[in-house]
Design a protein around this motif. Structure first.
Motif, PDB file in Angstrom:
ATOM      1  N   ILE A   1     -20.879  83.732 -62.228  1.00 27.48           N
ATOM      2  CA  ILE A   1     -20.641  83.376 -60.846  1.00 27.48           C
ATOM      3  C   ILE A   1     -19.937  84.348 -60.273  1.00 27.48           C
TER       4      ILE A   1
ATOM      5  N   LYS B   1     -15.875  83.978 -64.020  1.00 25.76           N
ATOM      6  CA  LYS B   1     -16.130  82.633 -63.965  1.00 25.76           C
ATOM      7  C   LYS B   1     -17.339  82.296 -64.175  1.00 25.76           C
TER       8      LYS B   1
ATOM      9  N   HIS C   1     -20.648  79.428 -65.005  1.00 28.16           N
ATOM     10  CA  HIS C   1     -21.363  78.233 -64.762  1.00 28.16           C
ATOM     11  C   HIS C   1     -22.191  77.801 -66.102  1.00 28.16           C
TER      12      HIS C   1
ATOM     13  N   GLN D   1     -22.096  69.653 -66.771  1.00 20.41           N
ATOM     14  CA  GLN D   1     -22.045  71.004 -66.246  1.00 20.41           C
ATOM     15  C   GLN D   1     -20.818  71.283 -65.547  1.00 20.41           C
ATOM     16  N   TRP D   2     -20.412  72.727 -65.867  1.00 22.84           N
ATOM     17  CA  TRP D   2     -18.971  72.859 -65.237  1.00 22.84           C
ATOM     18  C   TRP D   2     -18.935  74.348 -64.952  1.00 22.84           C
ATOM     19  N   TYR D   3     -17.580  74.691 -63.844  1.00 22.84           N
ATOM     20  CA  TYR D   3     -17.512  76.101 -63.759  1.00 22.84           C
ATOM     21  C   TYR D   3     -16.096  76.354 -64.573  1.00 22.84           C
ATOM     22  N   TRP D   4     -16.207  77.305 -65.245  1.00 15.66           N
ATOM     23  CA  TRP D   4     -15.210  77.632 -66.402  1.00 15.66           C
ATOM     24  C   TRP D   4     -14.712  79.048 -66.236  1.00 15.66           C
ATOM     25  N   LYS D   5     -13.347  79.342 -65.682  1.00 19.10           N
ATOM     26  CA  LYS D   5     -12.970  80.362 -65.432  1.00 19.10           C
ATOM     27  C   LYS D   5     -11.809  80.817 -66.010  1.00 19.10           C
TER      28      LYS D   5
END
Length: 301
Positions: A48, A97, A99, A206-210
């Motif tokens: 992302i 980041k 997704h 689902q997730w956003y992982w930064k």
């Protein structure tokens, strides 16, 4: 992997939109931006956003205000030195980041890496899709007889089919009950935050992982390893390909010193020295436990 027409249109729009910037841009990573990489049967990984490149690592290490007069070979030597001597801070200057769409049981293993910022799809607020991870037959294995957290021989024939049937039937039945509990057709309907407890661990979330590059390398060292569980390793291997394109010099050093290297204890170093002097060393006179010796022999013979 299942993407709706709306999601595909959104991705196409994101990839068609660009803007000028004065910050460092990594061409290899630009090619990955927003593009979904398929993992397992319904999963995905896509980038992302990101910050930094190989030069950001060397710039931080030198604390300089620009690229200066250093050549690429100097940068490569410095990055390899930093990796070889376990200097972490310069690698923290790069961030990414992702997704990620993944089964819940993989997410629960993944979340143990606590050095990241995570925002997960909320099943209190939204309704989860009817998507479940069902392994391919080549990934159905019996419990290992030597490793309590590993797999052994593959299941075959009727036994493999029976397991696959049970996985599908249980997943579908639990989701049918989930929908029935949520339904407001002639009833109040159970709250989403309660109805979700009936769902199995192979449903997708689902997730956003930064995270920064240093901690991402730590994640990949563990999860892209051949001993890692296949399902999380499948994600890690896709991410390795992305990181290789993003910071090729740093990734090359990571492959050499972390993924392809090996650590020795003080006792292991002493055994190697004794062997080089021509001595025959056994576990009994090595000072190592049986487990340590077995791991040592696996690497050094």
């Amino acid at each position: 992997m299942t993407l709706t027409a709306e999601q595909r249109a959104e991705i196409a729009e994101q990839r068609s939109t660009s803007s000028t910037t004065l910050r460092a841009v990594a061409p290899g990573m630009e090619a990955h931006l927003y593009t979904p990489h398929e993992v397992l049967d319904h999963g995905l990984v896509r980038v992302i956003d990101y910050m930094g490149d190989d030069s950001a690592i060397t710039q931080a290490a030198r604390v300089s205000y620009g690229r200066g007069t250093r050549h690429v070979t100097n940068d490569e030597g410095l990055i390899r030195y930093l990796m070889r001597h376990w200097h972490s801070t310069p690698f923290e200057m790069c961030e990414v980041k992702f997704h990620v769409k993944l089964p819940v049981f993989v997410a629960r293993q993944w979340i143990r890496h606590r050095t990241a910022n995570v925002n997960e799809y909320s099943a209190r607020y939204s309704i989860l899709e009817r998507e479940f991870y069902i392994p391919d037959p080549e990934h159905l294995a019996a419990q290992s007889t030597v490793n309590n957290q590993g797999r052994g021989e593959l299941l075959e024939g009727e036994e493999a089919q029976r397991v696959l049937d049970l996985l599908r039937e249980d997943a579908m039945r639990s989701y049918d009950h989930y929908e029935a509990m949520l339904s407001q057709d002639g009833q109040k309907g159970l709250a989403r935050e309660l109805a979700r407890m009936n769902l199995p661990a192979n449903i997708y979330t689902q997730w956003y992982w930064k995270t920064d590059l240093h901690n991402l390398f730590h994640f990949l060292r563990l999860r892209a390893d051949a001993h890692a569980q296949y399902e999380i390793r499948a994600y890690a291997e896709v991410m390795c390909g992305i990181v290789k394109d993003w910071v090729p010099i740093a990734y090359g050093a990571f492959r050499d010193y972390r993924m392809g290297g090996a650590n020795l204890s003080a006792k292991g170093v002493e055994v190697i020295k004794r062997r080089l002097r021509g001595e025959t060393v056994t576990q009994d006179d090595s000072g190592m436990s049986a487990g340590e010796w077995r791991e040592f022999e696996a690497l050094w013979g």
